[in-house]
Design a protein around this motif. Structure first.
Motif, PDB file in Angstrom:
ATOM      1  N   VAL A 161       1.278  -1.216   0.596  1.00  0.00           N
ATOM      2  CA  VAL A 161       0.174  -0.307  -0.200  1.00  0.00           C
ATOM      3  C   VAL A 161       0.576   1.672  -0.357  1.00  0.00           C
ATOM      4  O   VAL A 161       1.900   1.081   0.648  1.00  0.00           O
ATOM      5  CB  VAL A 161      -1.027   0.476   0.956  1.00  0.00           C
ATOM      6  CG1 VAL A 161      -1.818   1.113   0.974  1.00  0.00           C
ATOM      7  CG2 VAL A 161      -1.968  -0.982   1.387  1.00  0.00           C
ATOM      8  N   VAL A 162       0.300   1.991  -0.594  1.00  0.00           N
ATOM      9  CA  VAL A 162       1.093   3.338  -0.883  1.00  0.00           C
ATOM     10  C   VAL A 162       0.258   4.680  -0.018  1.00  0.00           C
ATOM     11  O   VAL A 162      -0.847   4.314  -0.912  1.00  0.00           O
ATOM     12  CB  VAL A 162       1.500   3.535  -2.286  1.00  0.00           C
ATOM     13  CG1 VAL A 162       2.104   5.314  -1.892  1.00  0.00           C
ATOM     14  CG2 VAL A 162       2.930   2.623  -2.615  1.00  0.00           C
ATOM     15  N   SER A 163       0.261   4.805   0.666  1.00  0.00           N
ATOM     16  CA  SER A 163      -0.857   6.085   1.302  1.00  0.00           C
ATOM     17  C   SER A 163      -0.018   7.996   1.261  1.00  0.00           C
ATOM     18  O   SER A 163       1.100   7.647   1.047  1.00  0.00           O
ATOM     19  CB  SER A 163      -1.191   5.740   2.459  1.00  0.00           C
ATOM     20  OG  SER A 163       0.030   5.093   3.187  1.00  0.00           O
ATOM     21  N   LEU A 170      -3.342   5.214  -1.796  1.00  0.00           N
ATOM     22  CA  LEU A 170      -3.587   5.766  -3.474  1.00  0.00           C
ATOM     23  C   LEU A 170      -3.561   4.755  -3.665  1.00  0.00           C
ATOM     24  O   LEU A 170      -4.204   4.517  -5.071  1.00  0.00           O
ATOM     25  CB  LEU A 170      -1.909   6.497  -3.064  1.00  0.00           C
ATOM     26  CG  LEU A 170      -1.681   7.876  -2.880  1.00  0.00           C
ATOM     27  CD1 LEU A 170      -1.024   8.958  -2.816  1.00  0.00           C
ATOM     28  CD2 LEU A 170      -3.406   8.841  -3.072  1.00  0.00           C
ATOM     29  N   SER A 171      -2.012   3.551  -3.817  1.00  0.00           N
ATOM     30  CA  SER A 171      -2.675   2.270  -4.375  1.00  0.00           C
ATOM     31  C   SER A 171      -2.268   1.045  -3.312  1.00  0.00           C
ATOM     32  O   SER A 171      -1.793   1.158  -2.545  1.00  0.00           O
ATOM     33  CB  SER A 171      -1.615   2.060  -5.325  1.00  0.00           C
ATOM     34  OG  SER A 171      -0.044   1.913  -4.368  1.00  0.00           O
ATOM     35  N   GLY A 172      -3.273   0.284  -3.675  1.00  0.00           N
ATOM     36  CA  GLY A 172      -3.369  -1.362  -2.743  1.00  0.00           C
ATOM     37  C   GLY A 172      -3.114  -3.045  -3.982  1.00  0.00           C
ATOM     38  O   GLY A 172      -3.722  -2.504  -4.402  1.00  0.00           O
ATOM     39  N   GLN A 195      -9.560   3.494  -8.462  1.00  0.00           N
ATOM     40  CA  GLN A 195      -8.847   4.907  -9.010  1.00  0.00           C
ATOM     41  C   GLN A 195      -7.140   4.655  -9.147  1.00  0.00           C
ATOM     42  O   GLN A 195      -6.677   4.766  -8.809  1.00  0.00           O
ATOM     43  CB  GLN A 195      -9.350   6.234  -8.634  1.00  0.00           C
ATOM     44  CG  GLN A 195     -10.721   6.237  -8.267  1.00  0.00           C
ATOM     45  CD  GLN A 195     -11.771   5.704 -10.077  1.00  0.00           C
ATOM     46  OE1 GLN A 195     -10.769   6.333 -10.844  1.00  0.00           O
ATOM     47  NE2 GLN A 195     -12.700   5.039 -10.167  1.00  0.00           N
ATOM     48  N   PRO A 196      -6.597   4.454 -10.971  1.00  0.00           N
ATOM     49  CA  PRO A 196      -5.338   4.840 -11.352  1.00  0.00           C
ATOM     50  C   PRO A 196      -4.903   6.092 -10.331  1.00  0.00           C
ATOM     51  O   PRO A 196      -5.513   7.660 -10.324  1.00  0.00           O
ATOM     52  CB  PRO A 196      -5.519   4.971 -12.269  1.00  0.00           C
ATOM     53  CG  PRO A 196      -6.551   4.107 -12.846  1.00  0.00           C
ATOM     54  CD  PRO A 196      -7.982   4.549 -11.882  1.00  0.00           C
ATOM     55  N   PRO A 197      -3.590   6.327  -9.510  1.00  0.00           N
ATOM     56  CA  PRO A 197      -3.492   7.577  -9.044  1.00  0.00           C
ATOM     57  C   PRO A 197      -2.703   8.257  -9.335  1.00  0.00           C
ATOM     58  O   PRO A 197      -1.500   8.077 -10.993  1.00  0.00           O
ATOM     59  CB  PRO A 197      -2.382   7.127  -7.449  1.00  0.00           C
ATOM     60  CG  PRO A 197      -2.136   5.351  -7.928  1.00  0.00           C
ATOM     61  CD  PRO A 197      -3.205   5.315  -9.024  1.00  0.00           C
TER      62      PRO A 197
END
Length: 230
Positions: A161-163, A170-172, A195-197
């Motif tokens: 995960v980027v948060s 933002l992405s998982g 949703q694509p970040p």
């Protein structure tokens, strides 16, 4: 205490009975479990898709049962809490012995079930090793993350995960490799990013979280690092 009081068990309602007459989809709830770092609890994480409802938690009384026999699972009343500001959820359980657990929810008129999750907090407590994660920020807005396994090398899949600084996911993504580049999906085998970040913003603060998961859905390694995009 969570998960330890006998009056929380619905001994008159096994998972097998709850599924009687229901159309069911096995293995369609993304879930895993990890022992917490410092409070003695076990966190059972799950991804509740949009439109899913009526989430329920079931567990066996010990690990020495047939994990595929739903008669061995009893419902426990637990409230889920938010992870990444609600993008994921978790149940926190005071498990006094190792056991199997299953998470279910309803979606589109069917009951969806996770694969059985083996709690291994006694024999294999989750390792918290942020030092095992490395960031290569050579490509602006698209850093590459790599990592080493900890003591346990039988992890079969890795969840990343980027948060952002506010804790929003933002992405998982899931990979089979010890590598992920934001936001390159070439080696991603499962993606829960809705949703694509956008590319990461220069000098902004972010967090990278890694869960290394075994075949029985136990988290061997949990690593989290803060970083700034270049």
């Amino acid at each position: 205490m969570l998960g330890c009081s006998t009056d929380m068990y619905h001994h008159d309602l096994t998972l097998d009975e709850a599924l009687d007459g229901e159309e069911q989809v096995a293995g369609n709830v993304i879930a895993c479990a990890a022992s917490n770092e410092d409070d003695g609890l076990v966190s059972v994480f799950f991804y509740q898709r949009d439109g899913a409802s009526n989430v329920k938690y079931y567990e066996t009384e010990s690990a020495d049962v047939d994990k595929d026999d739903f008669e061995n699972y009893y419902r426990i009343d637990l409230s889920a809490t938010d992870v990444f500001n609600g993008y994921l959820k978790k149940f926190e359980v005071a498990a006094f012995e190792e056991k199997w657990v299953i998470v279910t929810f309803e979606e589109a008129g069917k009951v969806h079930l996770s694969n059985p999750i083996r709690l291994k907090h006694e024999t294999r407590p989750t390792e918290y090793l942020p030092q095992n994660v490395y960031v290569d920020d050579g490509e602006p807005g698209s850093p590459v993350f790599t990592w080493d396994d900890g003591t346990y090398t039988d992890s079969e899949i890795y969840f990343q995960v980027v948060s952002d600084a506010q804790g929003n996911l933002l992405s998982g993504t899931y990979t089979l490799e010890n590598r992920f580049q934001f936001y390159n999906l070439d080696n991603v085998v499962l993606n829960i990013t809705e949703q694509p970040p956008s590319a990461l913003k220069s000098s902004s603060a972010y967090t990278f979280t890694l869960l290394a998961v075994s075949a029985d859905n136990w988290v061997n390694l949990y690593s989290e690092i803060d970083f700034r995009a270049k």
